[in-house]
Design a protein around this motif. Structure first.
Motif, short mmCIF file in Angstrom:
data_model
loop_
_atom_site.label_atom_id
_atom_site.label_comp_id
_atom_site.label_asym_id
_atom_site.label_seq_id
_atom_site.Cartn_x
_atom_site.Cartn_y
_atom_site.Cartn_z
N LYS A 1 18.06 128.05 44.77
CA LYS A 1 16.28 128.10 45.71
C LYS A 1 15.35 126.47 44.43
O LYS A 1 16.42 126.74 43.30
CB LYS A 1 15.98 129.51 44.65
N PHE A 2 15.02 126.17 44.67
CA PHE A 2 14.21 125.13 44.10
C PHE A 2 12.97 124.61 43.77
O PHE A 2 12.60 124.91 44.46
CB PHE A 2 15.06 123.49 45.13
N LEU B 1 19.54 126.68 51.51
CA LEU B 1 18.41 125.97 50.82
C LEU B 1 17.21 125.73 50.93
O LEU B 1 16.00 126.01 51.30
CB LEU B 1 18.68 124.24 51.11
N ASP B 2 16.60 126.72 49.45
CA ASP B 2 14.98 127.04 49.97
C ASP B 2 14.60 126.05 49.33
O ASP B 2 14.25 125.90 47.25
CB ASP B 2 14.98 128.69 49.30
N VAL C 1 12.87 135.14 45.19
CA VAL C 1 13.60 135.00 46.90
C VAL C 1 13.39 136.90 47.03
O VAL C 1 13.37 137.02 47.62
CB VAL C 1 15.14 134.42 46.69
N ILE C 2 13.88 137.64 45.92
CA ILE C 2 13.39 138.83 45.89
C ILE C 2 12.81 139.70 45.22
O ILE C 2 12.25 139.54 44.11
CB ILE C 2 15.42 139.01 45.02
N ALA D 1 18.50 126.77 41.22
CA ALA D 1 19.58 127.80 40.21
C ALA D 1 20.88 127.74 42.10
O ALA D 1 19.35 128.53 43.16
CB ALA D 1 18.85 128.76 40.05
N MET D 2 21.59 128.68 42.01
CA MET D 2 22.36 129.12 42.65
C MET D 2 22.14 130.60 43.13
O MET D 2 22.38 131.31 41.44
CB MET D 2 23.46 128.63 43.11
#
Length: 577
Positions: free
Chosen positions: A333-334, A95-96, A441-442, A369-370
């Motif tokens: 990601k939030f 959970l980011d 994230v990437i 999003a997931m």
């Protein structure tokens, strides 16, 4: 053959499980799928050298023979046909948030300890929360709790002192436990997995989810979700049943108070004394049945059900091997720190005044999003060229047709949309927002994209005929939980239901349980107890073994119906939409 013992409408996993259990118990069963591939939200599709997953991202409690999915597979003799691999147990969900990144571990003690380590100022309240939610989780049996009033009563008795908290909204439970603002985003960060916000989802839903994944572990089927529907299709055929694709049901035929069969869109009539509808709940009652056979009270009730939010999916093929830098974890990601509030703002089309520019601004600011990296979860299946990866980025969006520039009827009514400029503009804008979110994230994500496409709620509605393009059936809220949800029996003799809107709820496990429940209702047997006690139905030795060359997508698109010549597809014909 035009006369069958049972017809199953829709090949999602609820329908395929019902069909497999009916066929394995001696009922000649035909599955009718209006699309061109079996599996509903569990099917895959291929683009050039990439294979993408439509809806299976992780499954709970598949590492033990006693898990519900392994038990269901074993009940028709195919538990050895499907292999599951565990997702990173140190953090199956990551959970980011802007203020904190929390890895959700397997194990109740590990989960509690990590919460305490991350939020020491809330230690006492977090201990209270975990104590309550774990007691509720221990009381839940997802197979039997929703299956009957007796099952619900047994859950209440097992919950004991925690029972009064079961139907309290998750957000309210946090209030009662005294949880401060810092841990709340993390405690509510997994609610998107069952598509219900924390102020509407009962605490027992969260407890059931955590039991499945924190206690049971998170797993991914080797070969992807298509393996599940293809395996069940093989069970159906091994036991004298079959399936047809491109077979849209126009009406479920009822005469003198009982089912007589179905009529297809081309006018073909297929007779059967039993029909199991795995189609969308609202479309089943309000469109597939003649209004004269559904009571006004039932029609009003079904019309009033609130559907869960629909999904928008972005699919990317990357020329980089993410397994070298990332684990198999599922990443949430939030963009903002809050307990589902920002995502709700992003979904609130009416709150934006139905102005697309304002709504897109809200989405950019509050996006969540997931991120699913299938190649990190399943290294045994060639999902991409060597050194490449496939990822899916998904979020919830409003269910409103006018957001996309469509009328009320939508694609099921035949409305065209793929060249609609409003539709294309919103689709492209949302895709870019999700890619930006994933790029946090990437690093360098955009530099490695070699394939890109997206599926909208309109895409989902077109292919599955689900109301408003939803994947989760009716929402798991306080007015639509447990005994307040539909059961397999409809009140029309011979007509039964399966799917995400039933008491077992959404997700692969929930709909597979509904399929067993539907078959049990048809047969008048408690199949859950039987398979838990070791019963195996049907001719399991006739189900093909899965060797190295076995292709589940080829099985799921093979429409060579016995006695009726039909075209065969070996790759999906699903078009970018």
């Amino acid at each position: 053959m035009q006369d069958w013992d049972a017809i199953v409408v829709g090949s999602g996993m609820g329908g395929m499980t019902a069909a497999a259990y009916l066929a394995a118990n001696g009922r000649r069963t035909l599955v009718l799928e209006q699309g061109d591939v079996l599996g509903g939200c569990t099917h895959v599709f291929r683009r050039k050298d990439y294979e993408f997953e439509v809806g299976v991202h992780y499954l709970g409690d598949c590492g033990r023979p006693e898990g519900n999915i392994p038990t269901i597979l074993r009940g028709v003799g195919v538990d050895k046909h499907v292999e599951f691999r565990e997702i990173d147990p140190d953090g199956f969900d990551v959970l980011d948030f802007p203020s904190v990144t929390f890895k959700v571990p397997r194990g109740w003690d590990e989960y509690r300890d990590r919460l305490l380590e991350t939020f020491p100022d809330d230690a006492a309240s977090l201990r209270r929360y975990v104590r309550v939610i774990r007691r509720l989780a221990d009381a839940v049996d997802r197979a039997t709790t929703p299956a009957s009033t007796r099952g619900t009563a047994a859950t209440v008795l097992r919950a004991g002192w925690a029972a009064p908290f079961a139907m309290v909204p998750l957000a309210r439970l946090l209030d009662l436990c005294g949880v401060g603002p810092a841990p709340r985003p993390v405690l509510c960060g997994q609610t998107p997995a069952y598509a219900a916000p924390a102020d509407r989802a009962p605490a027992i839903v969260q407890a059931g989810f955590l039991k499945n994944y924190v206690e049971g572990g998170a797993y991914y089927p080797v070969g992807g979700g298509q393996v599940l529907s293809a395996t069940m299709a093989e069970v159906v055929r091994a036991n004298g049943g079959d399936f047809r694709l491109d077979a849209r049901v126009r009406e479920i035929l009822v005469a003198d108070g009982r089912v007589r069969g179905v009529e297809l869109a081309d006018g073909e009539i297929i007779s059967a004394p039993v029909v199991v509808s795995n189609a969308d709940l609202k479309r089943t009652y309000l469109e597939l049945l003649d209004p004269s056979v559904v009571s006004p009270v039932r029609r009003k009730l079904v019309s009033s059900y609130q559907m869960a939010w629909p999904l928008f999916n972005t699919y990317l093929g990357l020329d980089i091997d993410l397994s070298k830098t990332m684990t198999s974890s599922q990443i949430w990601k939030f963009r903002a720190d809050a307990d589902f509030g920002p995502m709700r703002k992003a979904i609130d089309w009416a709150g934006a005044g139905r102005d697309r520019a304002r709504w897109l601004d809200a989405l950019r600011e509050n996006a969540a999003a997931m991120i699913h990296i299938a190649t990190n979860k399943d290294s045994a299946t060639p999902l991409a060229p060597a050194g490449h990866s496939v990822i899916e980025i998904m979020t919830y969006l409003p269910p409103d047709h006018d957001l996309w520039g469509l009328g009320a009827g939508g694609p099921v009514a035949g409305e065209k949309y793929r060249d609609n400029p409003d539709y294309l503009a919103v689709k492209d804008a949302v895709t870019e927002i999700l890619i930006d979110l994933a790029a946090d994230v990437i690093p360098g994500l955009r530099d490695h994209i070699v394939w890109q496409e997206a599926g909208t709620p309109i895409t989902q509605e077109r292919y599955t005929h689900s109301t408003a393009g939803g994947s989760y059936g009716i929402e798991m809220n306080l007015r639509q939980i447990g005994p307040l949800r539909p059961t397999p029996k409809t009140g029309i003799r011979g007509l039964y239901l399966a799917g995400a809107s039933l008491g077992w709820g959404p997700g692969v496990e929930g709909v597979m349980l509904s399929g067993v429940g539907a078959a049990g209702a048809v047969l008048g047997r408690d199949l859950f107890t039987a398979i838990r006690d070791g019963a195996v139905f049907g001719t399991a030795d006739q189900v093909p073994q899965h060797g190295d060359g076995w292709d589940p997508l080829a099985v799921a698109t093979d429409t060579t119906l016995r006695g009726k010549k039909a075209r065969r597809r070996t790759t999906t014909q699903r078009q970018e939409a």
